[in-house]
Scaffold this motif. Structure first.
Motif, PDB file in Angstrom:
ATOM      1  N   LEU A  93      15.822  22.174 -68.743  1.00 25.22           N
ATOM      2  CA  LEU A  93      16.791  23.255 -68.583  1.00 25.22           C
ATOM      3  C   LEU A  93      18.056  22.790 -67.866  1.00 25.22           C
ATOM      4  N   GLY A  94      17.945  21.720 -67.099  1.00 25.34           N
ATOM      5  CA  GLY A  94      19.118  21.182 -66.412  1.00 25.34           C
ATOM      6  C   GLY A  94      19.639  22.062 -65.299  1.00 25.34           C
ATOM      7  N   GLN A  95      18.757  22.844 -64.665  1.00 25.92           N
ATOM      8  CA  GLN A  95      19.201  23.751 -63.603  1.00 25.92           C
ATOM      9  C   GLN A  95      19.403  23.035 -62.266  1.00 25.92           C
ATOM     10  N   ALA A  96      18.519  22.101 -61.955  1.00 26.91           N
ATOM     11  CA  ALA A  96      18.600  21.409 -60.670  1.00 26.91           C
ATOM     12  C   ALA A  96      17.819  20.106 -60.742  1.00 26.91           C
ATOM     13  N   TYR A  97      18.100  19.236 -59.769  1.00 25.45           N
ATOM     14  CA  TYR A  97      17.439  17.934 -59.748  1.00 25.45           C
ATOM     15  C   TYR A  97      17.043  17.535 -58.326  1.00 25.45           C
ATOM     16  N   LEU A  98      15.894  16.901 -58.217  1.00 20.83           N
ATOM     17  CA  LEU A  98      15.462  16.246 -56.982  1.00 20.83           C
ATOM     18  C   LEU A  98      15.774  14.768 -57.193  1.00 20.83           C
ATOM     19  N   ILE A  99      16.696  14.234 -56.406  1.00 22.70           N
ATOM     20  CA  ILE A  99      17.222  12.902 -56.663  1.00 22.70           C
ATOM     21  C   ILE A  99      16.994  11.964 -55.477  1.00 22.70           C
ATOM     22  N   PRO A 100      16.362  10.804 -55.696  1.00 22.03           N
ATOM     23  CA  PRO A 100      16.223   9.826 -54.608  1.00 22.03           C
ATOM     24  C   PRO A 100      17.565   9.160 -54.339  1.00 22.03           C
ATOM     25  N   PHE A 111      18.985  17.306 -52.997  1.00 28.82           N
ATOM     26  CA  PHE A 111      18.951  18.438 -53.917  1.00 28.82           C
ATOM     27  C   PHE A 111      20.304  18.577 -54.588  1.00 28.82           C
ATOM     28  N   GLN A 112      20.285  18.676 -55.925  1.00 26.69           N
ATOM     29  CA  GLN A 112      21.530  18.854 -56.642  1.00 26.69           C
ATOM     30  C   GLN A 112      21.384  19.927 -57.712  1.00 26.69           C
ATOM     31  N   LEU A 113      22.360  20.787 -57.776  1.00 28.55           N
ATOM     32  CA  LEU A 113      22.430  21.782 -58.841  1.00 28.55           C
ATOM     33  C   LEU A 113      23.042  21.154 -60.076  1.00 28.55           C
TER      34      LEU A 113
END
Length: 296
Positions: A93-100, A111-113
């Motif tokens: 869905l591309g709503q948000a990402y947990l990014i190292p 956290f990125q939207l």
């Protein structure tokens, strides 16, 4: 959920156990995710269940093993931001990402939207009835005018549109208001250099997925002029943050991001490796993906 309970309890215990290797890291964070399931369920909107959200998080970990190497505090902080905003992390869905990300000299979870998450939050604010972002190519029929009688007109070429030269975002409100923002490709690149610490990194999403980042930028720009509630503004401010203090209102917690860009920079704001950033299609599935699908 009291801060002292979370930070002084399960997280402190995980740190004291010194689960530092990748294998132990997986065990540690997975255990914390399961332990926090009641808090997750409390934070989530009715459209998402705690079981489904937990599976999304575990799938993200299996898709991107570097997440398991992040500090437990930052991982839980990013996870709880997604839960409280009611956005799905690391899904097509591309709503948000947990990014190292390399932060303070260690791997932490940011956290990125995604721009689709911003659009969803705008609709949920109750004031916006229409919002979208588009690219303009050199062979499109496009014109806009600012001033007291603003106007925007875009008719895409049916074929051979040429290179992208502009991006714009538009919105309409339930009260009849409307607005738009237009940015050239150069405007967006200059914005990235000014506000993104990782814009010059070869691993940056500005290099790997410029279109999505450009749309996200122009949506942020147009929302500055939208009649939106303070709560929504605070939600948008959660974008690209690292927070290690867990509370009932994650938007109130300070951002702890201090990213150092170097040759070992870990990319941010990009979908999992097995998800096409343009179409959202899953290129290949693993066991974690199948588990998630069965629960959706």
């Amino acid at each position: 959920m009291a801060n002292g309970t979370v930070k002084g309890g399960m997280i402190k215990q995980a740190q004291n156990d010194k689960m530092a290797t990748t294998k132990d890291g997986v065990k540690s964070i997975k255990q914390l995710v399961f332990q926090m399931k009641p808090q997750i369920e409390k934070a989530l909107p009715s459209v998402l269940t705690g079981e489904r959200f937990s599976r999304m998080v575990l799938t993200a970990m299996s898709t991107n093993p570097q997440l398991t190497e992040c500090t437990p505090n930052s991982f839980l902080g990013a996870m709880m931001q997604a839960a409280q905003l009611g956005v799905e992390p690391n899904t097509p869905l591309g709503q948000a990402y947990l990014i190292p990300y390399r932060n303070h000299g260690q791997l932490e979870c940011q956290f990125q939207l995604g721009y689709k998450g911003m659009i969803d939050l705008a609709y949920r604010s109750g004031e916006i009835i229409s919002i979208s972002a588009h690219e303009v190519c050199e062979n499109d029929d496009f014109e806009y005018e600012l001033g007291l009688d603003e106007k925007l007109r875009h008719k895409p070429a049916l074929k051979d549109r040429g290179a992208v030269i502009l991006y714009y975002a538009v919105f309409r409100t339930k009260a009849g208001g409307k607005g738009f923002a237009v940015m050239s490709v150069d405007d967006i690149k200059n914005h990235a250099k000014k506000y993104s610490r990782s814009a010059n990194s070869s691993f940056s999403p500005w290099s790997t997925n410029f279109d999505a980042m450009a749309k996200k930028t122009v949506i942020k720009q147009v929302l500055k002029y939208a009649p939106i509630k303070t709560e929504f503004v605070r939600a948008i401010a959660s974008d690209e943050t690292i927070k290690t203090n867990i509370s009932e209102n994650m938007t109130d917690e300070p951002d702890e991001t201090l990213i150092t860009v170097d040759a070992e920079e870990i990319p941010a704001d990009v979908p999992p490796a097995n998800v096409d950033p343009e179409t959202g299609e899953i290129k290949e599935q693993n066991e974690g993906d199948n588990e998630q699908t069965s629960l959706m």
